[in-house]
Design a protein around this motif. Structure first.
Motif, PDB file in Angstrom:
ATOM      1  N   TRP A 190      10.247  13.692   0.309  1.00 16.26           N
ATOM      2  CA  TRP A 190      11.118  12.553   0.638  1.00 16.26           C
ATOM      3  C   TRP A 190      12.541  12.844   0.181  1.00 16.26           C
ATOM      4  CZ3 TRP A 190      14.439   9.031  -1.435  1.00 16.26           C
ATOM      5  CH2 TRP A 190      14.748   7.927  -0.614  1.00 16.26           C
TER       6      TRP A 190
ATOM      7  N   LYS B   6       2.968   5.233   3.581  1.00 13.66           N
ATOM      8  CA  LYS B   6       3.570   4.115   4.328  1.00 13.66           C
ATOM      9  C   LYS B   6       3.440   2.828   3.545  1.00 13.66           C
ATOM     10  CE  LYS B   6      -0.621   2.684   6.650  1.00 13.66           C
ATOM     11  NZ  LYS B   6      -1.082   1.889   7.775  1.00 13.66           N
ATOM     12  N   SER B   7       4.107   1.788   4.029  1.00 11.62           N
ATOM     13  CA  SER B   7       3.958   0.463   3.450  1.00 11.62           C
ATOM     14  C   SER B   7       2.485   0.089   3.470  1.00 11.62           C
ATOM     15  CB  SER B   7       4.763  -0.543   4.282  1.00 11.62           C
ATOM     16  OG  SER B   7       4.535  -1.838   3.794  1.00 11.62           O
TER      17      SER B   7
ATOM     18  N   TYR C  20       8.190   3.470   8.723  1.00 14.97           N
ATOM     19  CA  TYR C  20       7.763   3.325   7.333  1.00 14.97           C
ATOM     20  C   TYR C  20       6.595   2.335   7.218  1.00 14.97           C
ATOM     21  CZ  TYR C  20      11.410   5.977   4.823  1.00 14.97           C
ATOM     22  OH  TYR C  20      12.191   6.975   4.279  1.00 14.97           O
TER      23      TYR C  20
ATOM     24  N   ILE D 142       8.031   2.533  -0.797  1.00 14.37           N
ATOM     25  CA  ILE D 142       8.459   2.426   0.604  1.00 14.37           C
ATOM     26  C   ILE D 142       8.873   0.989   0.933  1.00 14.37           C
ATOM     27  CG2 ILE D 142       7.596   2.545   2.987  1.00 14.37           C
ATOM     28  CD1 ILE D 142       6.104   5.135   2.130  1.00 14.37           C
TER      29      ILE D 142
ATOM     30  N   GLY E 164      13.408   5.796  -3.336  1.00 11.91           N
ATOM     31  CA  GLY E 164      12.280   6.694  -3.073  1.00 11.91           C
ATOM     32  C   GLY E 164      12.088   7.771  -4.133  1.00 11.91           C
TER      33      GLY E 164
END
Ligand code: ZN
Length: 683
Positions: free
Chosen positions: A329, A247-248, A286, A256, A75
């Motif tokens: 993050w 997010k994905s 996620y 992610i 990340g």
């Protein structure tokens, strides 16, 4: 919530080590030969941390740690982009120059460029990790253009139709113009904190709009509110406000997805069924960015105590957002230090006693302190906002209702603290700033224990204590929430440190460690912590505002009784505590008031506390501290390189062991991470 180191570290003179950490890191050396400091530049000292007892872990635990560690490193790009929207393109340009620049690499200008590069790497961007000010490069802008033009163009992060010259001219004002993107976070009173801050959480919106927006979506009557805005960027396009989720498949999705990949592997070898469920929820979160799932995950995570390996991974701390909503993050992978955890166990067992005997108004105490799980851990990997600058203690989750209902986990990072302690010893710092030999002796004898206890109590019971009055908006304290929260935790620790209960339950044998803590806290808050601040600047960082506010408040309230005395000797300023018990009473009174402010959401009182006691620095004293400190040749900040993990596989490809090597090359590790963990596009 994190607690940071109180003072800086010193170091040995830099050792020349040129191994690249991905390939040939230094093997673990016996005690006497272990070199803690691996690099030193500007105000930064970079250290190694050791992994004591790692070899004794089971193969399964090591494999689990390995997967989580990869997830922790994947990340990295997210944080760089969150800190500032041009950080990734600048980093990739720097990496290309370091790898391929064909010109003179021995010149002073090139050396200045390398120093700048190290500072940027350390800060995860072009703003100082602590002061938040943009770095001033130590080389001229036209030299930067020469560097870029002398670099392999195929390695530069060029946009559509761009060439090296265009890239250089685009980046020049961003890096060199002091008025442009001057501060990552600006929380000065009376300004628009959103538009004044260079971080990448908001685009095209101002503070009034953002506050109005979140006021409209949040339901103040909800007893279990989600952490609104935690994992999104707010943008305004065509007059309409939208949140872009991280997010994905969404913003930061490419990084992610890599995190998810490693979390799924970790899930396969998780240490218990609950831990599997917990990882399932994290992966689901996620994928969806659903904050309800994030809360569900945190409830399970908070209750999942007692395991030998644990981790943090997500959008967690909100110090980087002036409004305290957006989270940067971060990741940590850790394993338990069984022996030292007995100490925190004692604090945890007595959490209810501390709460019941706290000096705060009974209506703001918790009737039942839920599961304050505390342990002492060793870090195996640091990632995101915990790397390279690491906290010393962490208490999570941050959501108030989850802390009340499901409890929280609190950890002290033993091997990180150990590295800093080793380096600080013999630095000459105490000799310069302590008032007398008795104070020095107390610090030498009891400093480590008293700091460990303070961190434990700050994290285990301080943050976990107290409650809000019914109907109080948890965001009422706005930009003052973070320093006030740290004050609450520090004051709780300071107050109880001097309590007879501490010796009764065997945490200390006498009052001496508590006195050492009081000496240290007052000396640091009154005198030495300002050495981290440039002349003429105010205190900005939450933990520093906290310490300054506490110390100046108790000094003022105790003035009539001469509780703390400021002494001039040989043209130097010192502080001495004349009455430890009265000081303890003052800490208690202040805790009562700070808890009231939080419980009632009294913004004006909170603001007064911070602005009047926590922000301004006496200019003469500041100059004196900087001069005395400069003579010691210390680095005010320190951070860490990570160890290098290499899985050992059997003929079936199964991981049977994980080998640890200690990296001794900060720049090498940064370049390695740039090759291995760069998943987001630069533009
Ligand atoms: Zn804290």
């Amino acid at each position: 919530m994190k607690k940071y180191l109180l003072i800086g570290t010193i170091a040995f003179m830099g050792t020349a080590l040129f191994t690249s950490c991905g390939r040939a890191g230094e093997k673990a050396a016996p005690e006497a030969e272990f070199t803690w400091e691996v690099d030193r530049f500007e105000d930064i000292s970079v250290l190694k941390y050791r992994l004591p007892g790692f070899e004794q872990l089971t193969a399964g635990e090591k494999e689990f740690i390995y997967y989580l560690s990869e997830a922790a490193l994947c990340g990295r790009d997210i944080l760089w982009d969150q800190n500032f929207k041009h950080n990734l393109v600048i980093r990739k340009t720097i990496e290309a120059i370091i790898d391929t620049y064909a010109g003179d690499r021995e010149s002073d200008e090139f050396k200045a460029f390398i120093t700048y590069a190290k500072r940027v790497f350390f800060a995860n961007g072009i703003h100082h990790h602590y002061s938040n000010d943009k770095f001033v490069p130590g080389f001229p802008a036209d030299y930067f253009a020469i560097l870029v033009s002398g670099t392999d163009e195929s390695r530069l992060p060029l946009g559509e139709g761009q060439d090296a010259a265009v890239l250089a001219s685009m980046l020049t004002p961003v890096m060199f113009d002091p008025s442009l993107y001057a501060r990552k976070i600006d929380q000065s009173e009376g300004i628009d904190m959103i538009t004044a801050s260079a971080n990448n959480f908001y685009e095209g919106v101002n503070q009034v709009e953002v506050e109005a927006y979140y006021a409209s979506v949040a339901d103040p009557a909800d007893p279990r509110p989600v952490s609104w805005g935690l994992n999104t960027k707010v943008v305004k396009t065509d007059g309409k406000m939208t949140e872009i989720p991280w997010k994905s498949g969404g913003m930061y999705g490419l990084a992610i997805d890599r995190i998810i990949y490693w979390l799924e592997k970790a899930r396969g070898v998780a240490l218990s069924e609950t831990q599997k469920n917990e990882l399932d929820l994290l992966i689901k979160y996620y994928r969806t960015a659903d904050l309800k799932t994030w809360d569900e995950y945190n409830v399970v995570w908070a209750g999942n105590t007692g395991l030998s390996v644990d981790y943090i991974n997500g959008f967690i701390e909100t110090y980087g957002d002036p409004l305290g909503m957006k989270a940067t993050w971060e990741a940590v992978v850790d394993y338990k230090d069984m022996e030292a955890s007995k100490r925190t166990g004692k604090i945890t067992e007595n959490a209810q006693w501390f709460e019941d005997h706290s000096p705060v108004d009974p209506q703001y105490r918790k009737e039942k302190v839920t599961g304050v799980a505390a342990s002492v851990i060793n870090v195996a990997m640091l990632g995101g906002d915990c790397y390279p600058a690491s906290p010393l203690g962490i208490n999570l989750p941050n959501s108030n209702w989850i802390r009340t209902e499901a409890g929280s986990k609190s950890v002290t990072l033993a091997n990180i603290t150990d590295a800093k302690d080793n380096v600080a010893r013999g630095s000459g710092f105490l000799e310069e700033f302590a008032f007398d030999q008795a104070e020095i002796d107390r610090a030498v004898q009891w400093g480590s224990l008293s700091d460990a206890l303070h961190t434990d109590m700050h994290e285990c019971i301080g943050h976990a204590s107290g409650k809000l009055a019914p109907g109080t908006d948890p965001n009422a304290l706005k930009n003052y929430a973070s320093p006030l929260e740290e004050m609450r935790a520090d004051l709780f620790a300071l107050y109880f440190m001097m309590d007879p209960k501490m010796t009764e339950i065997g945490l200390m044998q006498s009052d001496e460690p508590a006195k050492a803590q009081y000496d240290n806290y007052i000396r640091n808050g009154f005198l030495t912590q300002v050495v981290r601040i440039q002349p003429g600047k105010d205190i900005e960082q939450a933990h520093m505002r906290c310490r300054s506010a506490i110390v100046h408040w108790v000094y003022e309230k105790g003035k009539a009784d001469n509780v703390i005395e400021v002494i001039r000797r040989d043209d130097k300023t010192y502080v001495r505590i004349n009455d430890y018990q009265k000081l303890r009473t003052l800490f208690g009174e202040m805790l009562k008031e700070v808890q009231r402010i939080k419980s009632e959401g009294d913004f004006e009182a909170g603001k007064g506390m911070i602005e009047n006691y926590g922000v301004k620095i006496d200019q003469d004293l500041h100059t004196e501290m900087l001069e005395r400190y400069a003579k010691l040749n210390l680095a005010p900040y320190s951070g860490f390189v990570n160890p290098v993990m290499t899985p050992v596989k059997d003929s079936n490809g199964r991981i049977t062991d994980v080998k640890i090597e200690y990296c001794s090359d900060f720049l090498g590790q940064m370049m390695e991470y740039g090759r291995k963990y760069a998943f987001l596009p630069a533009l």
